[in-house]
Design a protein around this motif. Structure first.
Motif, PDB file in Angstrom:
ATOM      1  N   VAL A   1       0.603  -0.988   0.233  1.00  0.00           N
ATOM      2  CA  VAL A   1       0.001   0.062   0.374  1.00  0.00           C
ATOM      3  C   VAL A   1       0.605   0.964   0.155  1.00  0.00           C
ATOM      4  CG1 VAL A   1      -1.633   1.554   1.186  1.00  0.00           C
ATOM      5  CG2 VAL A   1      -2.097  -0.690   1.028  1.00  0.00           C
ATOM      6  N   CYS A   2       1.330   1.066   0.905  1.00  0.00           N
ATOM      7  CA  CYS A   2       2.801   2.402   0.361  1.00  0.00           C
ATOM      8  C   CYS A   2       4.407   2.368   0.687  1.00  0.00           C
ATOM      9  CB  CYS A   2       2.507   3.235   1.822  1.00  0.00           C
ATOM     10  SG  CYS A   2       3.193   1.834   3.939  1.00  0.00           S
ATOM     11  N   GLY A   3       4.997   1.323   0.393  1.00  0.00           N
ATOM     12  CA  GLY A   3       6.320   0.780   0.436  1.00  0.00           C
ATOM     13  C   GLY A   3       6.932   0.944   1.736  1.00  0.00           C
ATOM     14  N   ALA A   4       6.593   0.887   2.691  1.00  0.00           N
ATOM     15  CA  ALA A   4       6.933   0.758   4.215  1.00  0.00           C
ATOM     16  C   ALA A   4       7.432  -0.836   4.151  1.00  0.00           C
ATOM     17  CB  ALA A   4       6.853   1.154   5.289  1.00  0.00           C
ATOM     18  N   CYS A   5       8.419  -0.896   5.235  1.00  0.00           N
ATOM     19  CA  CYS A   5       8.873  -3.042   5.387  1.00  0.00           C
ATOM     20  C   CYS A   5       7.416  -2.916   6.734  1.00  0.00           C
ATOM     21  CB  CYS A   5       9.926  -2.285   6.123  1.00  0.00           C
ATOM     22  SG  CYS A   5      11.906  -2.677   4.952  1.00  0.00           S
ATOM     23  N   VAL A   6       7.925  -4.551   6.711  1.00  0.00           N
ATOM     24  CA  VAL A   6       6.557  -4.709   7.559  1.00  0.00           C
ATOM     25  C   VAL A   6       7.508  -5.377   8.785  1.00  0.00           C
ATOM     26  CG1 VAL A   6       4.974  -5.097   4.906  1.00  0.00           C
ATOM     27  CG2 VAL A   6       6.732  -7.098   6.560  1.00  0.00           C
ATOM     28  N   ARG A   7       6.240  -5.671   9.613  1.00  0.00           N
ATOM     29  CA  ARG A   7       7.060  -6.222  10.879  1.00  0.00           C
ATOM     30  C   ARG A   7       6.202  -7.353  11.435  1.00  0.00           C
ATOM     31  NH1 ARG A   7       6.114  -1.048  14.791  1.00  0.00           N
ATOM     32  NH2 ARG A   7       3.511  -0.833  14.938  1.00  0.00           N
ATOM     33  N   ALA A   8       6.368  -8.813  12.129  1.00  0.00           N
ATOM     34  CA  ALA A   8       5.914  -9.098  12.496  1.00  0.00           C
ATOM     35  C   ALA A   8       5.263  -8.494  13.719  1.00  0.00           C
ATOM     36  CB  ALA A   8       6.635 -10.834  12.494  1.00  0.00           C
ATOM     37  N   GLY A   9       3.912 -10.256  14.021  1.00  0.00           N
ATOM     38  CA  GLY A   9       3.170  -9.353  15.901  1.00  0.00           C
ATOM     39  C   GLY A   9       2.571 -10.465  15.494  1.00  0.00           C
ATOM     40  N   SER A  10       1.207 -10.128  16.367  1.00  0.00           N
ATOM     41  CA  SER A  10       0.574 -11.122  16.295  1.00  0.00           C
ATOM     42  C   SER A  10      -0.976 -10.744  16.501  1.00  0.00           C
ATOM     43  CB  SER A  10       0.444 -11.990  18.169  1.00  0.00           C
ATOM     44  OG  SER A  10       1.753 -12.543  18.507  1.00  0.00           O
ATOM     45  N   ASN A  11      -1.897 -11.111  15.915  1.00  0.00           N
ATOM     46  CA  ASN A  11      -3.286 -10.427  15.443  1.00  0.00           C
ATOM     47  C   ASN A  11      -3.806 -11.787  17.135  1.00  0.00           C
ATOM     48  OD1 ASN A  11      -4.083 -13.542  15.703  1.00  0.00           O
ATOM     49  ND2 ASN A  11      -5.280 -13.394  13.451  1.00  0.00           N
ATOM     50  N   ALA A  12      -5.836 -10.866  17.156  1.00  0.00           N
ATOM     51  CA  ALA A  12      -6.408 -11.105  17.937  1.00  0.00           C
ATOM     52  C   ALA A  12      -6.008 -12.141  19.041  1.00  0.00           C
ATOM     53  CB  ALA A  12      -7.913 -10.709  17.741  1.00  0.00           C
ATOM     54  N   VAL A  13      -6.428 -13.446  17.653  1.00  0.00           N
ATOM     55  CA  VAL A  13      -5.949 -14.962  17.945  1.00  0.00           C
ATOM     56  C   VAL A  13      -4.527 -15.699  18.643  1.00  0.00           C
ATOM     57  CG1 VAL A  13      -8.488 -15.037  17.487  1.00  0.00           C
ATOM     58  CG2 VAL A  13      -6.488 -15.862  15.853  1.00  0.00           C
ATOM     59  N   THR A  14      -3.919 -14.419  18.547  1.00  0.00           N
ATOM     60  CA  THR A  14      -2.641 -15.157  18.500  1.00  0.00           C
ATOM     61  C   THR A  14      -1.974 -15.137  17.838  1.00  0.00           C
ATOM     62  OG1 THR A  14      -2.984 -17.037  20.457  1.00  0.00           O
ATOM     63  CG2 THR A  14      -2.955 -14.783  20.952  1.00  0.00           C
ATOM     64  N   LYS A  15      -1.781 -15.321  16.461  1.00  0.00           N
ATOM     65  CA  LYS A  15      -1.576 -15.990  15.317  1.00  0.00           C
ATOM     66  C   LYS A  15      -0.462 -15.123  14.830  1.00  0.00           C
ATOM     67  CE  LYS A  15      -5.308 -19.372  13.712  1.00  0.00           C
ATOM     68  NZ  LYS A  15      -6.289 -19.246  12.619  1.00  0.00           N
ATOM     69  N   PRO A  16       0.622 -15.404  14.508  1.00  0.00           N
ATOM     70  CA  PRO A  16       1.505 -14.437  13.878  1.00  0.00           C
ATOM     71  C   PRO A  16       0.936 -13.588  12.325  1.00  0.00           C
ATOM     72  CG  PRO A  16       2.021 -16.629  13.403  1.00  0.00           C
ATOM     73  CD  PRO A  16       1.282 -16.901  14.178  1.00  0.00           C
ATOM     74  N   VAL A  17       1.045 -13.054  12.127  1.00  0.00           N
ATOM     75  CA  VAL A  17       0.842 -11.295  10.884  1.00  0.00           C
ATOM     76  C   VAL A  17       2.586 -10.579  10.830  1.00  0.00           C
ATOM     77  CG1 VAL A  17      -1.481 -11.481  11.573  1.00  0.00           C
ATOM     78  CG2 VAL A  17      -0.028 -10.238  12.307  1.00  0.00           C
ATOM     79  N   TYR A  18       1.701 -10.162   9.691  1.00  0.00           N
ATOM     80  CA  TYR A  18       2.481  -9.303   9.031  1.00  0.00           C
ATOM     81  C   TYR A  18       2.375  -8.239   8.938  1.00  0.00           C
ATOM     82  CZ  TYR A  18       6.639 -12.052   7.681  1.00  0.00           C
ATOM     83  OH  TYR A  18       7.569 -13.188   8.024  1.00  0.00           O
ATOM     84  N   ARG A  19       2.224  -6.620   9.417  1.00  0.00           N
ATOM     85  CA  ARG A  19       1.652  -5.612   9.343  1.00  0.00           C
ATOM     86  C   ARG A  19       2.364  -4.237   9.018  1.00  0.00           C
ATOM     87  NH1 ARG A  19      -0.561  -6.845  15.211  1.00  0.00           N
ATOM     88  NH2 ARG A  19      -2.588  -7.547  14.982  1.00  0.00           N
ATOM     89  N   CYS A  20       1.980  -3.668   8.607  1.00  0.00           N
ATOM     90  CA  CYS A  20       2.489  -2.626   8.188  1.00  0.00           C
ATOM     91  C   CYS A  20       3.124  -1.350   9.574  1.00  0.00           C
ATOM     92  CB  CYS A  20       1.756  -0.991   6.988  1.00  0.00           C
ATOM     93  SG  CYS A  20       3.200  -0.419   6.647  1.00  0.00           S
ATOM     94  N   LYS A  21       4.829  -1.473   9.000  1.00  0.00           N
ATOM     95  CA  LYS A  21       5.240  -0.223  10.333  1.00  0.00           C
ATOM     96  C   LYS A  21       4.696   0.932  10.213  1.00  0.00           C
ATOM     97  CE  LYS A  21      10.003  -2.479  10.763  1.00  0.00           C
ATOM     98  NZ  LYS A  21      11.196  -2.429  10.981  1.00  0.00           N
ATOM     99  N   ALA A  22       4.299   1.843   8.911  1.00  0.00           N
ATOM    100  CA  ALA A  22       4.304   2.902   8.882  1.00  0.00           C
ATOM    101  C   ALA A  22       2.622   3.306   9.406  1.00  0.00           C
ATOM    102  CB  ALA A  22       4.032   3.217   7.681  1.00  0.00           C
ATOM    103  N   SER A  23       1.352   2.644   8.908  1.00  0.00           N
ATOM    104  CA  SER A  23       0.250   2.337   9.651  1.00  0.00           C
ATOM    105  C   SER A  23      -0.292   0.848  10.033  1.00  0.00           C
ATOM    106  CB  SER A  23      -0.927   3.090   7.710  1.00  0.00           C
ATOM    107  OG  SER A  23      -1.648   2.868   8.570  1.00  0.00           O
TER     108      SER A  23
END
Length: 462
Positions: free
Chosen positions: A287-309
């Motif tokens: 969407v914006c070209g920023a790097c992503v980082r690893a985290g967890s969602n509401a059910v504690t599954k690993p996800v990639y999220r945009c660092k900027a938004s």
């Protein structure tokens, strides 16, 4: 005559670890006790411990405790300087002996009568003489080491990891480990992962024989061993590097690149915890070209999220599985060995100088901001530009120093096995060398993983 006599023996250095020096002292002290008719009840020993460097002396501490408790009322030592080489220790000993009427005899200097002012004066004069002798010896040794260092010779000390006891003969096994670790750090592996590997493999430090227990390597300890100038046949003297007259374990440009990579202020050092996900800080938000980082969602599954938004969230597991399949397929292709070709004409020394200059410029920017010469905005802009240049410079040095980051994979007999045995930090480097991965949003309400939302751009020549 004292009723309970303690012998105290000490030697500063026992290179062989045999204890022969303190044994000889004890024998002489027992002979003196027999001539005096003093009953020896205790022997306190401090082997390979100096009395002048401030280190704790367990044997001496037990002796003083016995004197204070009244368990001992006589002391025999080989010489007064075996007991003390620091005036502050001597004064406490005099006070204890005065209070408890302790008799003191020495093999070499005779009676030390601490009950009279004259005897105390002699004891203090002997202590001052011993202190002068120690300081003069330290000055002489330091001058000899400086002279040896300027001439490129080994300056002594404990055996350095990678070399034999003479400090100049390379130990092949340890040297190979050092070079391998240096190359892997430059390729992106963390010091934490390497420290765990060395510990698990039972790699012994150069000083293990002093404790006789398995070595537990820490990232800091491994970093210290790797960054020693002697590994590149260099001696650090008064802030300068002098060429040494022993064989190098690694080329100088390798060591310089490693020092630059591990010693850059403000960057994320390789001593952090080993990453778990391939794309953290590396895959790109579609969407914006920023790097992503690893985290967890509401059910504690690993996800990639945009660092900027918050406009991107992708399940990390399926993405990593897809990228792994693509990488293994490319590295298993018949022409995979062609990926190993690199440019040998890179000026690594020039890059090292350039990196050093960039670090100086960055420090100057921070200094000017602290003095109010430049604003916060100008500082941020300047630091961002300098950091980008420095990262490019370090990346170029790493590529030039260790060759292709695909070594060990593109030329592996079993690529899948090599990949499985490799830490995630190294896999990330391989992926970065092969491709740019962009993650698009999965789409509203999407429940199935759609590979078409993962865009892979293969890099030139890959």
């Amino acid at each position: 005559m004292p009723q309970s006599v303690a012998i105290y023996c000490r030697i500063s250095r026992d290179r062989a670890g045999s204890g022969l020096g303190v044994d000889r002292q004890e024998a002489d002290c027992r002979e003196l006790a027999a001539r005096l008719g003093w009953p020896v009840t205790t022997v306190h020993v401090d082997n390979d411990i100096s009395a002048s460097n401030g280190k704790r002396r367990p044997g001496y501490q037990r002796l003083v405790a016995d004197l204070e408790a009244g368990r001992t009322d006589g002391v025999i030592a080989w010489h007064p300087d075996r007991l003390h080489r620091k005036p502050i220790e001597l004064e406490k000993f005099i006070s204890v002996c005065e209070e408890h009427a302790v008799a003191v005899q020495t093999v070499r200097a005779g009676t030390v009568d601490l009950a009279t002012s004259g005897g105390r004066m002699v004891a203090r004069m002997l202590g001052a003489s011993a202190r002068h002798e120690t300081e003069h010896m330290i000055e002489r040794i330091q001058a000899q080491k400086r002279s040896a260092g300027r001439a490129g010779h080994y300056r002594g000390g404990r055996r350095p990891f990678g070399y034999d006891d003479d400090g100049t003969t390379v130990r092949a096994g340890e040297a190979a480990r050092l070079l391998d670790a240096a190359q892997r750090v430059l390729l992106g592996e963390s010091l934490s992962a390497l420290a765990r590997e060395w510990t698990a493999q039972g790699v012994l430090s150069a000083a293990w024989h002093q404790r006789r227990v398995p070595t537990v390597w820490t990232p800091a300890a491994l970093r210290t061993v790797l960054l020693r100038p002697r590994n590149a046949a260099l001696i650090e003297l008064d802030g300068d590097l002098v060429a040494a007259k022993w064989p190098a374990i690694m080329p100088e440009h390798t060591w310089r690149a490693l020092r630059t990579l591990c010693g850059t202020p403000g960057r994320r050092h390789a001593t952090t915890t080993e990453p778990r996900w391939l794309g953290s800080g590396q895959f790109v938000c579609g969407v914006c070209g920023a790097c992503v980082r690893a985290g967890s969602n509401a059910v504690t599954k690993p996800v990639y999220r945009c660092k900027a938004s918050a406009h991107l969230s992708r399940a990390a597991g399926p993405v990593d599985e897809l990228i792994t399949e693509l990488v293994l397929a490319r590295l298993s292709a018949p022409d995979a060995r062609l990926l190993l070709h690199t440019d040998p004409g890179v000026d690594t020394e020039g890059l090292a100088v350039q990196a050093a200059a960039l670090r100086v410029r960055r420090s100057e920017q921070i200094r000017l901001h602290s003095r109010g010469v430049i604003s916060e905005a100008l500082l941020a802009e300047g630091l961002a530009d300098l950091t980008e240049q420095l990262d490019e410079c370090e990346a170029a040095m790493a590529r030039a120093v260790v060759g292709s980051p695909l070594e060990g994979f593109a030329d592996a007999t079993d690529v899948a096995a090599a990949w499985a045995a490799t830490p995630v930090s190294r896999r990330k480097v391989v992926i970065s060398a092969l491709m740019t991965v962009t993650l698009a949003p999965p789409g509203r309400g999407a429940r199935q993983f759609d590979p078409s939302t993962i865009r892979v751009m293969w890099k030139t020549g890959r």
